[in-house]
Write a protein that holds these residues in place. Structure first.
Motif, mmCIF file in Angstrom:
data_model
loop_
_atom_site.group_PDB
_atom_site.id
_atom_site.type_symbol
_atom_site.label_atom_id
_atom_site.label_comp_id
_atom_site.label_asym_id
_atom_site.label_seq_id
_atom_site.Cartn_x
_atom_site.Cartn_y
_atom_site.Cartn_z
ATOM 1 N N UNK A 61 2.925 10.880 3.244
ATOM 2 C CA UNK A 61 3.247 9.502 3.630
ATOM 3 C C UNK A 61 3.889 8.758 2.452
ATOM 4 N N UNK A 62 4.942 8.012 2.781
ATOM 5 C CA UNK A 62 5.810 7.395 1.774
ATOM 6 C C UNK A 62 5.167 6.220 1.061
ATOM 7 N N UNK A 63 5.315 6.127 -0.260
ATOM 8 C CA UNK A 63 4.719 5.009 -1.019
ATOM 9 C C UNK A 63 5.399 3.683 -0.723
ATOM 10 N N UNK A 64 6.689 3.708 -0.467
ATOM 11 C CA UNK A 64 7.390 2.436 -0.266
ATOM 12 C C UNK A 64 6.905 1.744 1.005
ATOM 13 N N UNK A 65 6.651 2.537 2.055
ATOM 14 C CA UNK A 65 6.186 1.941 3.310
ATOM 15 C C UNK A 65 4.754 1.426 3.137
ATOM 16 N N UNK A 66 3.893 2.260 2.528
ATOM 17 C CA UNK A 66 2.513 1.828 2.301
ATOM 18 C C UNK A 66 2.448 0.621 1.375
ATOM 19 N N UNK A 67 3.283 0.627 0.334
ATOM 20 C CA UNK A 67 3.297 -0.498 -0.606
ATOM 21 C C UNK A 67 3.643 -1.800 0.089
ATOM 22 N N UNK A 68 4.668 -1.737 0.947
ATOM 23 C CA UNK A 68 5.091 -2.946 1.682
ATOM 24 C C UNK A 68 3.996 -3.416 2.624
ATOM 25 N N UNK A 69 3.324 -2.459 3.256
ATOM 26 C CA UNK A 69 2.248 -2.811 4.200
ATOM 27 C C UNK A 69 1.089 -3.481 3.473
ATOM 28 N N UNK A 70 0.653 -2.904 2.363
ATOM 29 C CA UNK A 70 -0.496 -3.466 1.635
ATOM 30 C C UNK A 70 -0.127 -4.809 1.003
ATOM 31 N N UNK A 71 1.115 -4.956 0.569
ATOM 32 C CA UNK A 71 1.560 -6.259 0.029
ATOM 33 C C UNK A 71 1.497 -7.333 1.109
ATOM 34 N N UNK A 72 1.826 -6.956 2.341
ATOM 35 C CA UNK A 72 1.826 -7.931 3.446
ATOM 36 C C UNK A 72 0.405 -8.256 3.888
ATOM 37 N N UNK A 73 -0.436 -7.238 3.995
ATOM 38 C CA UNK A 73 -1.807 -7.433 4.479
ATOM 39 C C UNK A 73 -2.662 -8.130 3.420
ATOM 40 N N UNK A 74 -2.434 -7.759 2.148
ATOM 41 C CA UNK A 74 -3.201 -8.350 1.023
ATOM 42 C C UNK A 74 -2.220 -8.781 -0.062
ATOM 43 N N UNK A 119 1.083 9.395 -0.494
ATOM 44 C CA UNK A 119 1.577 9.570 -1.870
ATOM 45 C C UNK A 119 0.555 8.963 -2.828
ATOM 46 N N UNK A 120 0.154 9.736 -3.832
ATOM 47 C CA UNK A 120 -0.957 9.343 -4.720
ATOM 48 C C UNK A 120 -0.689 8.055 -5.487
ATOM 49 N N UNK A 121 0.598 7.673 -5.603
ATOM 50 C CA UNK A 121 0.912 6.463 -6.381
ATOM 51 C C UNK A 121 0.470 5.193 -5.653
ATOM 52 N N UNK A 122 0.265 5.285 -4.330
ATOM 53 C CA UNK A 122 -0.134 4.087 -3.574
ATOM 54 C C UNK A 122 -1.508 3.610 -4.051
ATOM 55 N N UNK A 123 -2.461 4.547 -4.142
ATOM 56 C CA UNK A 123 -3.794 4.185 -4.637
ATOM 57 C C UNK A 123 -3.726 3.747 -6.102
#
Ligand code: JD8
Length: 257
Positions: A61-74, A119-123
């Motif tokens: 799973x892509x970090x850019x998508x997860x990063x954007x999601x977590x930035x929006x949610x929190x 992607x491990x960089x998300x955590x």
């Protein structure tokens, strides 16, 4: 408690509208929000995964998508930040103590992965601005994190004030305060298919009933989960307990007797 869940399968969390967590939502004890990760995908295929660096089977799973999601949610500007809970087979085993810890939090965000994982960089990046717990349900492999989010949320929700009808029932259960498995329970009819309810439970003699139940909890724990006995506070065992356990062949860990 506010709870956000990010997943590519929002419908998987539908059971959180039922029963205990459902009641907690209706009563406002839990403010649950489920988000579809694809909302933050950027390409026309709304893809959330890609091939693994270093090769190997499956997708990551892509970090850019997860990063954007977590930035929006929190959003980083919002403080205090939530506690991020990431189900993963490589996480810390989930248990009742962990549930008690999470139940004390005002805001939880669950990141539910799929495919070969996130992607491990998300955590790593999230941990720079919020507390992160990687948690595992147990030593078996699931297809994603949603089932774990359901389990963790139910275990946490029932510890929140006002969610369980009779808080008393939280005391005497497995993995509860006494660290033992729960004793066997019975209800009507007193005789069923030739099986009888233990006589002591019909006596109304509270002390004898309490003793019998403790003995059953000790027996079950010794037979099924001796590892739990080794984790007990020695002070929590009285002479009768120790006699029951000795009869069951349990030997206290070295240095405890
Ligand atoms: C999150 C993706 C699937 C896992 C390749 C199968 C928890 N106790 C547990 N077992 N499995 C999980 C879990 C599995 C997950 C994800 C949690 C995200 N997968 C992966 C690695 C091997 N596939 C879990 N909690």
């Amino acid at each position: 408690m506010r709870v956000d869940v990010v997943t590519i399968f929002p419908d998987y969390l539908a059971p959180l509208g039922l029963s205990l967590v459902g009641r907690a939502r209706e009563s406002g004890v839990i403010d649950l929000r489920v988000h579809d990760l694809r909302e933050w995908a950027t390409d026309r295929h709304r893809s959330v995964d890609d091939t693994p660096y270093g090769g190997g089977a499956g997708m990551v799973m892509r970090p850019d998508v997860w990063g954007a999601a977590l930035d929006a949610v929190a959003p980083p500007a919002v403080t205090p930040a939530p506690r991020l809970v990431v189900p993963t087979p490589s996480g810390r085993p989930f248990d009742q103590a962990f549930a008690r810890k999470l139940a004390a939090e005002p805001w939880l965000v669950f990141a539910c992965g799929r495919y070969e994982g996130i992607d491990a960089r998300v955590v790593a990046e999230a941990a720079t601005r919020m507390p992160v717990d990687e948690v595992s349900l147990g030593d078996y492999v699931l297809g994603g994190g949603e089932a774990a989010a359901l389990v963790v949320l139910e275990a946490v929700a029932r510890l929140l004030p006002g969610v369980v009808g009779n808080p008393e029932s939280l005391v005497e259960e497995s993995h509860g305060a006494d660290g033992l498995l729960e004793y066997p329970v019975y209800t009507k009819p007193v005789s069923w298919r030739g099986h009888e309810v233990p006589d002591v439970l019909l006596t109304g003699h509270h002390a004898n009933i309490a003793r019998w139940r403790r003995d059953q909890a000790l027996r079950r724990t010794a037979e099924r989960r001796p590892d739990l006995l080794d984790r007990l506070d020695p002070e929590s065992l009285d002479a009768h307990d120790r006699a029951v356990l000795a009869d069951l062949g349990w030997v206290p860990p070295a240095g405890e007797d």
